[in-house]
Design a protein around this motif. Structure first.
Motif, short mmCIF file in Angstrom:
data_model
loop_
_atom_site.label_atom_id
_atom_site.label_comp_id
_atom_site.label_asym_id
_atom_site.label_seq_id
_atom_site.Cartn_x
_atom_site.Cartn_y
_atom_site.Cartn_z
N TYR A 206 0.83 -1.21 0.00
CA TYR A 206 0.00 0.00 0.00
C TYR A 206 0.86 1.26 0.00
O TYR A 206 0.51 2.27 -0.61
N ASP A 211 -2.56 4.74 -5.67
CA ASP A 211 -3.91 4.46 -5.14
C ASP A 211 -4.77 3.70 -6.13
O ASP A 211 -5.71 3.00 -5.73
N MET A 241 -5.17 -3.85 13.67
CA MET A 241 -6.45 -3.15 13.52
C MET A 241 -6.67 -2.17 14.66
O MET A 241 -7.29 -1.11 14.47
N GLY A 244 -4.71 0.83 13.68
CA GLY A 244 -5.48 1.51 12.63
C GLY A 244 -4.65 2.49 11.82
O GLY A 244 -3.43 2.43 11.75
N SER A 246 -4.69 2.95 8.50
CA SER A 246 -4.20 2.51 7.20
C SER A 246 -5.35 2.31 6.23
O SER A 246 -6.41 1.79 6.60
N GLN A 247 -5.14 2.69 4.98
CA GLN A 247 -6.13 2.47 3.93
C GLN A 247 -6.40 0.99 3.73
O GLN A 247 -7.49 0.59 3.32
N PHE A 249 -7.03 -1.35 5.84
CA PHE A 249 -8.12 -1.92 6.62
C PHE A 249 -9.49 -1.41 6.19
O PHE A 249 -10.48 -2.12 6.30
N PHE A 250 -9.56 -0.19 5.66
CA PHE A 250 -10.83 0.25 5.09
C PHE A 250 -11.15 -0.54 3.84
O PHE A 250 -12.28 -0.99 3.64
N ASP A 251 -10.15 -0.75 2.99
CA ASP A 251 -10.35 -1.55 1.78
C ASP A 251 -10.74 -2.98 2.14
O ASP A 251 -11.58 -3.60 1.48
N PHE A 253 -12.34 -3.89 4.85
CA PHE A 253 -13.72 -3.82 5.32
C PHE A 253 -14.70 -3.81 4.13
O PHE A 253 -15.69 -4.55 4.12
N VAL A 254 -14.40 -2.99 3.12
CA VAL A 254 -15.27 -2.92 1.94
C VAL A 254 -15.28 -4.26 1.21
O VAL A 254 -16.35 -4.74 0.80
N CYS A 257 -17.40 -6.72 3.11
CA CYS A 257 -18.82 -6.41 2.92
C CYS A 257 -19.29 -6.91 1.56
O CYS A 257 -20.38 -7.51 1.45
#
Length: 277
Positions: A206, A211, A241, A244, A246-247, A249-251, A253-254, A257
């Protein structure tokens, strides 16, 4: 060939067996020397004729000073200039004009050796091998049939990273798109990697890709999701986590989902309902 041994005391792993043998880079025996040019080692770009090959053999030799220990490499200028990065360097942006020397203090010698091997041969150790009987791709093994170490010590993170990930990111910097594809394919063939190494390598990916990178980052997201049972029990994952920021962990999560949505969609489809009845 320059990598350090992996710490085998760590316990988190995807497999019960840890890779025990460490292969030696085949490029050591084919390194370019100022006093002797290996005609068979020069990689000819597709579509170029013999004249180009002859020009390469008579091209200037560039000395490259790599890493904190200032390891010395030598390569033909024409070969290096397949990379836009080195095209700029050889035009004087980084080149020391008096002795045709390029200094790369932030690179790892083992990684640069693999990049140089690719520029000359079109692949790097361990090479991709096609199993005709199974019609699958595999990585060549070291002498004695042992697997080749998949990680490399990186001074920048003071720890082990997946070698193919570092090569991918280096290829990104050097503008070598085909090398990126080779490194990604090889990484997909690796197994038995510790959770902590996967997470540190994902963070490195990352930090060292744009990006809009849709391949290496997606590889890590898919890898973690497939191995979610192991990561749920991972103390390293929990600590990562909690820290936190960091991009990654959001990615993740998405992606999780989306994975749940896909599973729910399949489970709720009319065909699926009829099957259950």
């Amino acid at each position: 060939m320059f990598s350090r041994n992996v710490n085998k005391s760590q316990t988190e792993s995807f497999s019960r067996k840890r890779r025990e043998a460490k292969g030696k880079s085949s490029f050591r025996d084919h390194a370019v020397s100022k006093s002797r040019h290996e005609r068979s080692a020069v990689r000819r770009p597709p579509g170029e004729g013999t004249s180009t090959l002859e020009n390469t053999l008579t091209a200037s030799i560039i000395t490259l000073v790599v890493g904190r220990e200032q390891r010395l490499f030598a390569a033909h200028e024409d070969v290096l200039c397949h990379s836009p990065f080195f095209q700029a360097a050889c035009r004087g942006q980084f080149l020391e004009a008096t002795n045709k020397r390029v200094t790369l203090p932030d690179e790892e010698p083992e990684i640069f050796s693999s990049v140089l091997e690719y520029l000359y041969k079109g692949d790097y150790y361990p090479r991709l091998m096609h199993n005709k009987r199974k019609n699958t791709w595999e990585l060549e093994t070291a002498e004695g049939g042992c697997s080749v170490e998949s990680t490399v010590y990186h001074h920048g993170v003071d720890g082990e990273l997946l070698k193919d990930t570092v090569i991918y990111c280096t290829a990104e910097k050097y503008g070598l798109e085909e090398l990126k594809r080779v490194a990604l394919k090889k990484q997909g063939l690796q197994s038995g990697i510790q959770c902590s190494t996967i997470l540190s390598s994902a963070r490195y990916a990352y930090a060292n890709t744009p990006d809009n990178d849709s391949k290496l980052r997606a590889h890590y997201l898919a890898l973690i999701i497939r191995s979610r049972g192991t990561f749920k029990r991972s103390g390293t994952m929990q600590m990562e986590m909690q820290q936190g920021g960091s991009q990654l962990f959001f990615d993740l999560f998405v992606a999780l989902c989306n994975h749940v949505d896909d599973v729910s969609s399949v489970a709720g489809s009319p065909r699926s309902v009829r099957t259950h009845h």
